[in-house]
Design an enzyme around this catalytic site. Structure first.
Site, mmCIF file in Angstrom:
data_model
loop_
_atom_site.group_PDB
_atom_site.id
_atom_site.type_symbol
_atom_site.label_atom_id
_atom_site.label_comp_id
_atom_site.label_asym_id
_atom_site.label_seq_id
_atom_site.Cartn_x
_atom_site.Cartn_y
_atom_site.Cartn_z
ATOM 1 N N GLY A 60 0.791 -1.223 0.000
ATOM 2 C CA GLY A 60 0.000 0.000 0.000
ATOM 3 C C GLY A 60 0.825 1.275 0.000
ATOM 4 O O GLY A 60 0.268 2.363 -0.145
ATOM 5 N N TYR A 61 2.133 1.170 0.177
ATOM 6 C CA TYR A 61 2.974 2.360 0.143
ATOM 7 C C TYR A 61 3.200 2.785 -1.305
ATOM 8 O O TYR A 61 3.938 2.140 -2.054
ATOM 9 C CB TYR A 61 4.315 2.103 0.824
ATOM 10 C CG TYR A 61 4.249 1.854 2.308
ATOM 11 C CD1 TYR A 61 3.112 2.152 3.062
ATOM 12 C CD2 TYR A 61 5.342 1.316 2.986
ATOM 13 C CE1 TYR A 61 3.062 1.922 4.421
ATOM 14 C CE2 TYR A 61 5.300 1.087 4.363
ATOM 15 C CZ TYR A 61 4.156 1.386 5.070
ATOM 16 O OH TYR A 61 4.110 1.158 6.428
ATOM 17 N N GLN A 62 2.524 3.845 -1.667
ATOM 18 C CA GLN A 62 2.640 4.419 -3.013
ATOM 19 C C GLN A 62 2.408 3.372 -4.101
ATOM 20 O O GLN A 62 3.173 3.226 -5.046
ATOM 21 C CB GLN A 62 3.979 5.116 -3.191
ATOM 22 C CG GLN A 62 4.234 6.250 -2.196
ATOM 23 C CD GLN A 62 3.113 7.277 -2.139
ATOM 24 O OE1 GLN A 62 2.244 7.231 -1.268
ATOM 25 N NE2 GLN A 62 3.108 8.206 -3.087
#
Length: 230
Positions: A60-62
């Site tokens: 979900g990070y970037q």
């Protein structure tokens, strides 16, 4: 750098873990302040030179670009067997549920995508990023069990949950009796327990990576809803 075992696991980790939420394409994801790949690589390389071997990222990070940056940097600057990599998966989206994608199938897709992003065959720690209220817990735990059995993750973890939710997951794992890593007793003081929904501390933990202070836990946070395009 000092090193320690993560709880009772076989993971020998640096006491400083490099969080990778600040890495990734600033144009893809929920944050606009992340650093590009060139700067990310510089930071990762410097961390390795100082003895850091433990890296925590998430799909979900970037939109997965954090995983991509980390994977490429570690491939160039370190040996896989000398690093400990943790990543996390998001809950199912509404679109996933409408398509009939089960919790187990979702986890399988998430780990495969993360491994592709990282360019790795396995991760050392696979973390349930945030509680999925739309998916039966059994499906989540069974999906994680399959990931471990398939050799795609060495250990599993959980983050951003209340104590009662962790207790529920532990109880289910103990009942099923498979894929559970037993661990040390964990004792938290009154201050640490103050922001939990109820004062229950489970005993079956592998280890604790990090914990918010009471003050930080009371701050307003913006949480992902699981609707990012991955």
């Amino acid at each position: 750098m000092q090193y320690t075992k993560l709880g009772s696991s076989d993971l020998n980790v640096s006491r400083i873990c490099m969080g990778c939420m600040g890495f990734g394409d600033a144009k893809s994801g929920q944050h606009s302040w992340t650093v590009d790949e060139e700067r990310s690589r510089e930071i990762i390389k410097q961390g390795l030179s100082l003895g850091i071997n433990f890296f925590d990222t998430a799909i979900g990070y970037q939109s997965g670009t954090s995983e991509q940056y980390l994977g490429r940097a570690l491939r160039d600057y370190a040996k896989r067997e000398e690093t400990i990599v943790a990543t996390k998966f998001l809950p199912r989206t509404q679109e996933d549920m409408e398509k009939g994608i089960t919790g187990q199938r979702h986890i399988e897709r998430m780990i495969d995508k993360s491994l592709t992003n990282l360019g790795m065959d396995y991760v050392d720690l696979y973390i349930y990023h945030m509680w999925d209220y739309q998916t039966p817990l059994y499906e989540i735990m069974e999906g994680l069990n399959h990931v471990v059995k398939a050799g795609k993750a060495r250990y599993i973890g959980i983050s951003n949950c209340f104590a009662w939710q962790l207790a529920k997951a532990n109880a289910l794992a103990e009942k099923e009796g498979e894929g559970v890593s037993k661990a040390v007793d964990l004792t938290l003081g009154g201050a640490e327990l103050a922001y939990l929904e109820e004062p229950y501390v489970p005993h079956a933990l592998v280890g604790v990576m990090a914990q918010n202070t009471v003050a930080a836990a009371k701050e307003t946070h913006v949480w992902s809803t699981g609707n990012q395009k991955i």
